[in-house]
Write an enzyme that holds these catalytic residues in place. Structure first.
Site, PDB file in Angstrom:
ATOM      1  N   GLU A  32      27.222  11.430  38.715  1.00  0.00           N
ATOM      2  CA  GLU A  32      27.857  11.726  40.001  1.00  0.00           C
ATOM      3  C   GLU A  32      28.378  10.413  40.573  1.00  0.00           C
ATOM      4  O   GLU A  32      27.755   9.370  40.409  1.00  0.00           O
ATOM      5  CB  GLU A  32      26.840  12.306  40.999  1.00  0.00           C
ATOM      6  CG  GLU A  32      25.901  13.346  40.445  1.00  0.00           C
ATOM      7  CD  GLU A  32      24.642  12.764  39.802  1.00  0.00           C
ATOM      8  OE1 GLU A  32      24.244  11.617  40.098  1.00  0.00           O
ATOM      9  OE2 GLU A  32      24.056  13.452  38.967  1.00  0.00           O
ATOM     10  N   ASN A  86      20.327  27.382  48.921  1.00  0.00           N
ATOM     11  CA  ASN A  86      19.489  26.199  49.122  1.00  0.00           C
ATOM     12  C   ASN A  86      19.611  25.313  47.887  1.00  0.00           C
ATOM     13  O   ASN A  86      19.191  25.702  46.797  1.00  0.00           O
ATOM     14  CB  ASN A  86      18.031  26.609  49.332  1.00  0.00           C
ATOM     15  CG  ASN A  86      17.847  27.320  50.643  1.00  0.00           C
ATOM     16  OD1 ASN A  86      18.034  26.733  51.695  1.00  0.00           O
ATOM     17  ND2 ASN A  86      17.501  28.608  50.587  1.00  0.00           N
ATOM     18  N   SER A 128      17.910  15.131  39.210  1.00  0.00           N
ATOM     19  CA  SER A 128      18.353  13.924  38.526  1.00  0.00           C
ATOM     20  C   SER A 128      19.364  14.385  37.478  1.00  0.00           C
ATOM     21  O   SER A 128      19.754  15.540  37.472  1.00  0.00           O
ATOM     22  CB  SER A 128      17.169  13.176  37.913  1.00  0.00           C
ATOM     23  OG  SER A 128      16.484  14.009  37.009  1.00  0.00           O
ATOM     24  N   SER A 129      19.759  13.554  36.595  1.00  0.00           N
ATOM     25  CA  SER A 129      21.009  13.784  35.879  1.00  0.00           C
ATOM     26  C   SER A 129      20.875  14.172  34.412  1.00  0.00           C
ATOM     27  O   SER A 129      21.590  13.653  33.559  1.00  0.00           O
ATOM     28  CB  SER A 129      21.863  12.532  36.017  1.00  0.00           C
ATOM     29  OG  SER A 129      22.076  12.258  37.371  1.00  0.00           O
TER      30      SER A 129
END
Length: 159
Positions: free
Chosen positions: A100, A38, A43-44
């Protein structure tokens, strides 16, 4: 359920064709090694002091924190690509940045762009860059294609 602070990370990527766009995405996840867990989309931000490792088996059904880029297409003969990059600062007490990116086109172009994005993110934070790690993939669509790239943050309990 709260997850512990990750101490490791790895990069993964996969691309595939499927019966439907969702089937293509599912198969791309399997090829990337994250299809039976899952995914918890992040966020990054890469936590300070994490270590890059090779891909490790993940427990089926487990909750896995991941930052990722993905793209699907139903346009025959179209190339699609996804990439991620991790910018790691020289100071291990500072957080790194994950970027990304996905687009119609080829993986070399997408990877070049995502690496530039990661570099810029550390530059405007005024962090000196130690290194940038990246991975990309591409797919030439037949009917339903998907490309996926991610950065898995590995919780201590998985190591």
């Amino acid at each position: 359920m709260l997850l512990g602070k990750p101490s490791r990370f790895f990069l993964c990527a996969g691309a595939a064709e499927g019966y439907t766009p969702l089937n293509a995405f599912d198969l791309a996840l399997l090829k990337a090694g994250v299809g039976n867990v899952n995914l918890i989309r992040l966020s990054s931000i890469l936590p300070p002091g994490v270590t890059q490792i090779e891909r490790v088996p993940l427990p089926p059904g487990g909750y896995v924190p991941i930052a990722y880029g993905t793209i699907s297409s139903t346009t025959p003969q179209e190339f699609i690509a996804a990439a991620v990059a991790v910018a790691i600062p020289k100071n291990p007490e500072l957080p790194g940045v994950i970027m990304e990116y996905s687009a119609r086109g080829h993986k070399d172009d997408v990877e070049r762009i995502v690496r530039s994005m990661a570099e810029e993110a550390l530059n405007y934070r005024e962090y000196e860059i130690d290194r940038i790690e990246s991975i990309s993939t591409e797919w030439k669509v037949s009917q339903n294609g998907a490309a996926f790239a991610g950065v898995v943050l590995v919780p201590e309990e998985f190591v």
